[in-house]
Enzyme design. Structure first.
Site, PDB file in Angstrom:
ATOM      1  CG  HIS A  20      -1.913   1.087   1.303  1.00 28.23           C
ATOM      2  ND1 HIS A  20      -3.077   1.018   2.033  1.00 28.23           N
ATOM      3  CD2 HIS A  20      -1.928   2.330   0.743  1.00 28.23           C
ATOM      4  CE1 HIS A  20      -3.769   2.122   1.912  1.00 28.23           C
ATOM      5  NE2 HIS A  20      -3.077   2.950   1.136  1.00 28.23           N
ATOM      6  CG  HIS A  22      -1.444   6.187  -2.660  1.00 30.63           C
ATOM      7  ND1 HIS A  22      -2.631   6.031  -3.320  1.00 30.63           N
ATOM      8  CD2 HIS A  22      -1.647   5.757  -1.382  1.00 30.63           C
ATOM      9  CE1 HIS A  22      -3.540   5.535  -2.478  1.00 30.63           C
ATOM     10  NE2 HIS A  22      -2.964   5.357  -1.293  1.00 30.63           N
ATOM     11  CG  HIS A 200      -7.679   3.485  -0.122  1.00 29.61           C
ATOM     12  ND1 HIS A 200      -7.049   2.891  -1.183  1.00 29.61           N
ATOM     13  CD2 HIS A 200      -6.742   4.269   0.485  1.00 29.61           C
ATOM     14  CE1 HIS A 200      -5.778   3.294  -1.210  1.00 29.61           C
ATOM     15  NE2 HIS A 200      -5.569   4.138  -0.209  1.00 29.61           N
ATOM     16  CD  GLU A 203      -7.433   6.756   4.618  1.00 27.69           C
ATOM     17  OE1 GLU A 203      -8.029   6.702   3.512  1.00 27.69           O
ATOM     18  OE2 GLU A 203      -6.314   7.301   4.760  1.00 27.69           O
ATOM     19  CG  ASP A 281      -1.577   5.784   2.679  1.00 27.66           C
ATOM     20  OD1 ASP A 281      -1.854   5.531   1.496  1.00 27.66           O
ATOM     21  OD2 ASP A 281      -2.401   6.279   3.483  1.00 27.66           O
ATOM     22  CG  ASP A 282      -0.098   9.013   0.356  1.00 26.72           C
ATOM     23  OD1 ASP A 282      -0.067   8.918  -0.880  1.00 26.72           O
ATOM     24  OD2 ASP A 282      -1.091   8.700   1.039  1.00 26.72           O
TER      25      ASP A 282
END
Ligand code: ADE
Ligand code: ZN
Length: 341
Positions: A20, A22, A200, A203, A281-282
């Site tokens: 996961h 991005h 997703h 969340e 994630d980011d």
């Protein structure tokens, strides 16, 4: 007693998969400034430090507003190559052996950057990393859920010549008000074409969104899934189906999904025997790559060496790998565990 430094060394060397992440969320401010200069784009920040300083969020939407603004520096195949290769090198430094990364084509095509430009750059970086860093990679195309399903269908059509490069589809962006069921038909099409599916869910959104992702979209994994814990029947189903949850601890903290890492649901998820994995994630926006995420959990909740191994095993068991590659990676973990003993 478990010595924290020992667990840190164990985490660093542990073979792991990241499921996961991005790609656009790996855009570090340094590269953002370089690309802005290369593409003659003005940034709203006077300096790299000012950009980092702006990365304070009260919720998912506040982050997404900056995330879409940041990705505007990505214009050419070369930009997507540089972004992807920089992330893969960084992940390799963390002992990541296999990556399944998301990209958001609609965030680019709506700025008149062609789908081909995006995917050619990403693909070239994947091929380069696979040979020079000896890691494996896969690509997941996400649809932006704040846009209509018809836009997702249009993007799917644009992707059709490139489906060899895409292992699956996902669903991201603003969760609240955009339930998985909104995308039922495009997910069905992708499944009929043999693609994997993830979404997703849970969340910020309620447990019903996780249920919809499982029951209506038929997803192979849930991205996040935190709020599934509010529904015991749903938890039972996720455990029985061995559904992988791609959990992102530092993201949850930075987006105020949890107040404090000590109250992060990952401890409960492990106790419930959910197939939880740790992901970034980011990372450029949330202050850490995959090992930083492991360490943030360990510092707050104390992971045992066996729990670290479980998390790493889950990451390969939940990956979209063929049986031989999966077995080889699980064997790497087994040998690593033996060395530690
Ligand atoms: N896009 C990038 N990061 C995301 C996240 N954490 N949730 C939803 N959409 C995203
Ligand atoms: Zn995400």
């Amino acid at each position: 007693m478990i010595v924290s430094g020992k667990v840190e060394a164990l985490i660093r060397g542990l073979p792991k998969a990241e499921l996961h992440v991005h790609l656009e969320g790996t855009l570090e401010p340094e590269l953002m400034f370089d690309l802005a200069r290369r593409n003659h784009i003005d940034l709203p920040f006077p300096s790299i430090d000012a950009a980092r300083e702006a990365y304070r969020f009260n919720n998912l939407q506040e982050f997404l507003d900056l995330y879409y603004q940041g990705m505007a520096v990505l214009r050419t195949e070369e930009d997507f190559f540089d972004l992807t290769y920089a992330y893969l090198k960084r992940a390799h430094d963390d002992g990541v052996r296999h990556v399944e990364m998301f990209f958001d084509p609609q965030g680019h095509t709506e700025r008149d950057v062609s789908f081909g430009e995006v995917i050619r750059g990403i693909t070239r970086a994947r091929v380069t990393a696979e040979s020079s860093l000896s890691m494996s990679t896969k690509l997941i195309m996400c649809f932006l859920r704040h846009l209509p399903e018809s836009d997702a269908f249009a993007t799917y059509s644009e992707a059709e010549p490139w489906l060899e490069e895409i292992v699956g589809i996902g669903l991201d962006s603003s969760e609240l008000g955009h339930p998985p069921s909104k995308f039922a038909r495009v997910f069905q099409l992708a499944r009929e074409d043999g693609l994997k599916t993830v979404a997703h869910a849970g969340e910020e959104g309620p447990p019903e969104y996780v249920r919809e992702a499982v029951e209506i979209l038929g997803v192979d994994r849930i991205d996040h899934g935190n709020r599934a814990l509010e529904d015991p029947d749903l938890v039972r189903r996720l455990v029985d189906d061995a559904t992988t949850l791609t959990v992102c601890p530092l993201s949850n903290l930075r987006l105020c999904v949890v107040d404090d890492m000590r109250s992060h649901p990952i401890r409960k998820m492990l106790e419930l025997d959910l197939k939880v994995t740790v992901n970034s994630d980011d990372p450029a926006y949330f202050g850490g790559y995959v090992n930083d995420n492991f360490m943030a959990v360990h510092d707050a909740l104390t992971l045992t060496p066996e729990e670290c191994m479980v998390l790493a095993r889950n990451s390969f068991e939940g990956a979209f790998l063929d049986a031989d590659s999966r077995a080889a990676y699980l064997d790497e973990i087994r040998r690593y565990a033996e060395q530690q003993a």
